[in-house]
Design a protein around this motif. Structure first.
Motif, PDB file in Angstrom:
ATOM      1  N   TYR A 197       3.785 -15.506  -5.146  1.00 51.39           N
ATOM      2  CA  TYR A 197       5.653 -14.810  -4.966  1.00 51.39           C
ATOM      3  C   TYR A 197       5.360 -13.519  -5.421  1.00 51.39           C
ATOM      4  CZ  TYR A 197       6.879 -18.198  -1.522  1.00 51.39           C
ATOM      5  OH  TYR A 197       6.680 -19.141  -0.404  1.00 51.39           O
ATOM      6  N   ALA A 198       5.351 -13.564  -7.140  1.00 53.88           N
ATOM      7  CA  ALA A 198       5.231 -12.930  -7.785  1.00 53.88           C
ATOM      8  C   ALA A 198       3.992 -11.587  -7.620  1.00 53.88           C
ATOM      9  CB  ALA A 198       5.263 -13.798 -10.068  1.00 53.88           C
ATOM     10  N   VAL A 199       3.048 -11.980  -7.968  1.00 51.72           N
ATOM     11  CA  VAL A 199       3.179 -10.865  -7.795  1.00 51.72           C
ATOM     12  C   VAL A 199       2.617  -9.874  -6.419  1.00 51.72           C
ATOM     13  CG1 VAL A 199      -0.275 -10.552  -6.809  1.00 51.72           C
ATOM     14  CG2 VAL A 199      -0.005 -11.869  -8.469  1.00 51.72           C
ATOM     15  N   GLY A 200       3.030 -10.931  -5.130  1.00 48.48           N
ATOM     16  CA  GLY A 200       3.416  -9.895  -3.858  1.00 48.48           C
ATOM     17  C   GLY A 200       4.894  -9.227  -3.816  1.00 48.48           C
ATOM     18  N   ARG A 201       5.946  -9.790  -4.901  1.00 44.92           N
ATOM     19  CA  ARG A 201       6.863  -9.447  -5.018  1.00 44.92           C
ATOM     20  C   ARG A 201       6.681  -8.023  -5.693  1.00 44.92           C
ATOM     21  NH1 ARG A 201      12.911 -12.149  -6.175  1.00 44.92           N
ATOM     22  NH2 ARG A 201      11.279 -12.075  -8.251  1.00 44.92           N
ATOM     23  N   ALA A 202       5.825  -8.194  -6.767  1.00 42.57           N
ATOM     24  CA  ALA A 202       5.779  -6.951  -8.053  1.00 42.57           C
ATOM     25  C   ALA A 202       4.988  -5.854  -7.058  1.00 42.57           C
ATOM     26  CB  ALA A 202       4.957  -8.033  -9.117  1.00 42.57           C
ATOM     27  N   SER A 203       4.073  -5.777  -6.421  1.00 41.74           N
ATOM     28  CA  SER A 203       3.658  -5.655  -6.308  1.00 41.74           C
ATOM     29  C   SER A 203       3.998  -4.457  -4.733  1.00 41.74           C
ATOM     30  CB  SER A 203       1.618  -5.630  -5.853  1.00 41.74           C
ATOM     31  OG  SER A 203       1.938  -6.423  -4.640  1.00 41.74           O
ATOM     32  N   GLN A 204       4.885  -5.322  -3.706  1.00 38.96           N
ATOM     33  CA  GLN A 204       5.111  -5.065  -2.818  1.00 38.96           C
ATOM     34  C   GLN A 204       3.903  -4.584  -1.599  1.00 38.96           C
ATOM     35  OE1 GLN A 204       9.201  -4.490  -1.349  1.00 38.96           O
ATOM     36  NE2 GLN A 204       8.365  -6.032  -2.924  1.00 38.96           N
ATOM     37  N   LYS A 205       2.926  -5.382  -2.262  1.00 34.24           N
ATOM     38  CA  LYS A 205       1.973  -5.015  -1.303  1.00 34.24           C
ATOM     39  C   LYS A 205       0.897  -6.397  -1.109  1.00 34.24           C
ATOM     40  CE  LYS A 205       1.627  -0.529  -0.658  1.00 34.24           C
ATOM     41  NZ  LYS A 205       0.538   0.126   1.263  1.00 34.24           N
ATOM     42  N   SER A 206       0.028  -6.079   0.339  1.00 35.85           N
ATOM     43  CA  SER A 206      -0.889  -7.352   0.786  1.00 35.85           C
ATOM     44  C   SER A 206      -1.766  -7.193  -0.968  1.00 35.85           C
ATOM     45  CB  SER A 206      -0.882  -7.741   1.978  1.00 35.85           C
ATOM     46  OG  SER A 206      -2.281  -7.127   2.014  1.00 35.85           O
ATOM     47  N   CYS A 207      -2.660  -9.077  -0.720  1.00 33.54           N
ATOM     48  CA  CYS A 207      -3.680  -7.997  -1.207  1.00 33.54           C
ATOM     49  C   CYS A 207      -3.879  -7.499  -1.558  1.00 33.54           C
ATOM     50  CB  CYS A 207      -4.368 -10.147  -1.621  1.00 33.54           C
ATOM     51  SG  CYS A 207      -5.499 -10.787  -0.117  1.00 33.54           S
ATOM     52  N   ALA A 208      -4.719  -6.654  -0.704  1.00 32.53           N
ATOM     53  CA  ALA A 208      -5.372  -5.779  -0.371  1.00 32.53           C
ATOM     54  C   ALA A 208      -5.571  -4.465  -0.984  1.00 32.53           C
ATOM     55  CB  ALA A 208      -5.180  -4.811   1.141  1.00 32.53           C
TER      56      ALA A 208
END
Length: 474
Positions: free
Chosen positions: A69-80
């Protein structure tokens, strides 16, 4: 290294917090809970496996869910693009995205087929094809139910039809967008699923002979687990914890990218994990009392739901109605995960290649349908294709995802969020603890940074030792 999360204007958002929790839970709650959990639990001794599973859920699953969740919210992107945005300049963490992308595809290569079984059984139950499977004698009823399921597996065209239906529904909903499609539909499906499972669990525990199933499910017998292979059981419990929460292949990171920063992520992750675990445990209360009541072996494997429950419904008052509703709601559970993974795949294509939602949906719908065909053929035309120590094509695809992609992907998230050569512990804590709600504990750093990786590597090796013994003929 990036210390301030970069945002993307125009990023789709959930319409409400409950929408985020239910959709995240919907992605996690699926066949892993109501199909996979009972049969894996049955294979490894019942209650003893449940305890192991719950331990791994708390010490591994929950922290990694917060990290996704943190990686997604911080980047505002999918894993792409999330690793590209957050990783220190010059590092190669972003290479993981191809591993995760492949994992999502392999998951759908067998998951869509099993989801198709659910819709097929809803149709068969509604049209009376599964009524009158046997007399009141349990052995006769369960035997007829097994024959009905075997007949489905032997028909590749029928399975292809239902798999295409699942893919069509899933991609249609994803094509409508996040709020209008994914959020709106999943919220309704999850509410219906929960009500149906509670009612069926109450009915199952009241069956004559159900007490033996409750004892198997609730009274741990570690001796039986050791007999069946303790290393295998531990490996399976870890894989099930990852499978149940849909973590490790960035299935949850995408939903993190769709939420705001008004709530801390530990509470949100605990809510999702709690709902997912509750559904798993209730599914066990449906299956195991029914197994013992109707003489079905609890370790009969992936067909457990399709053999046990039709026999139960056949003996119930109004069984055709309840059976139809159950498999409809099972289809909802399957679809919630299908929709979640399809959204992850579509968002990946939009972020990575700038594709429109419509074109990403169209291309991936064709790809997944084509790639799902080997799983279907593995039950009939290619049933002679067997992999030593693993099983058929569906078992191989499940093994690749559950026992390899998900735990190794989870390990990547742990290392990325704790290492100074990755995003780092400080940045992760800042993101996870932004907003209201319970904080992610600072004192957990030693366990997460060192304990989790060591434990996962040890378990991974333990799980592969029996495989190597078979492969090497030892």
């Amino acid at each position: 290294m990036s210390t301030t999360p970069k945002t993307t204007e125009g990023r789709e958002k959930f319409g409400s917090r409950i929408g985020f929790i239910l959709i995240s839970a919907g992605c996690a709650i699926g066949l892993g809970n109501v199909w996979r959990f009972p049969y894996v639990c049955g294979e490894y001794g019942g209650a003893a496996f449940v305890l192991l599973y719950l331990v791994f859920l708390v010490i591994l699953g929950l922290p990694i869910l917060v990290m996704e969740y943190a990686v997604g919210r911080a980047s505002q992107k999918s894993c792409a693009r999330s690793y590209n945005i957050l990783e220190p300049e010059g590092t190669k963490w972003h290479w993981y995205k191809w591993f995760a992308f492949a994992g999502n595809f392999i998951l759908m290569m067998f998951y869509t087929t099993v989801a198709g079984w659910m819709i097929a059984y809803a149709f068969k139950m509604a049209t009376g094809q599964l009524t009158g499977l046997g007399t009141s004698a349990s052995a006769s009823a369960s035997g007829a139910a097994e024959q009905a399921f075997t007949a489905l597996l032997a028909d590749p065209f029928q399975m292809l039809f239902w798999m295409v239906i699942i893919c069509g529904i899933g991609f249609f909903i994803v094509g409508l967008g996040l709020q209008n499609g994914v959020e709106r539909v999943t919220k309704v499906m999850m509410a219906c699923l929960f009500v149906a499972i509670v009612i069926l669990a109450i009915n199952s525990v009241m069956l004559p002979g159900a007490h033996a199933g409750l004892e198997f499910y609730l009274m741990p017998d570690f001796g039986k687990m050791i007999e069946n292979g303790f290393g295998d059981a531990v490996y399976a419990a870890m894989g099930q914890a990852f499978f149940t929460l849909s973590i490790g292949a960035s299935g949850m990171a995408i939903f993190g990218s769709y939420i705001g920063r008004d709530r801390r992520l530990t509470g949100e992750a605990a809510s999702v994990a709690g709902l997912s675990t509750l559904i798993s445990l209730l599914a066990g209360l449906i299956i195991f009392p029914a197994c013992f009541a109707y003489g079905v072996s609890p370790d009969s494997g992936p067909n457990l739901v399709f053999v046990t429950l039709p026999s139960v419904f056949d003996q119930m008052w109004g069984g055709q109605l309840w059976g139809t509703l159950f498999f409809i709601f099972m289809s909802f559970a399957a679809l919630s995960t299908v929709i979640g993974v399809f959204e992850n795949i579509v968002a990946f294509c939009m972020d990575q290649w700038g594709a429109s939602r419509r074109s990403a949906v169209a291309i991936n719908a064709v790809l997944i349908i084509v790639l799902s065909v080997p799983c279907i053929l593995g039950f009939n035309v290619w049933q002679g294709v067997q992999f030593p120590g693993i099983g058929d094509i569906q078992s191989l695809e499940d093994f690749i995802v559950s026992n390899n992609v998900l735990p190794l992907g989870g390990l990547v998230y742990v290392l990325f969020c704790t290492s100074r050569y990755g995003w780092g512990w400080k940045n992760f804590l800042t993101e996870a603890n932004t907003g209201a709600g319970p904080r992610f504990p600072k004192w957990a750093h030693a366990w997460i940074a060192y304990g989790i990786p060591v434990l996962m590597v040890v378990i991974f090796i333990m799980g592969y030792i029996p495989k190597f013994q078979i492969w090497l003929g030892l």
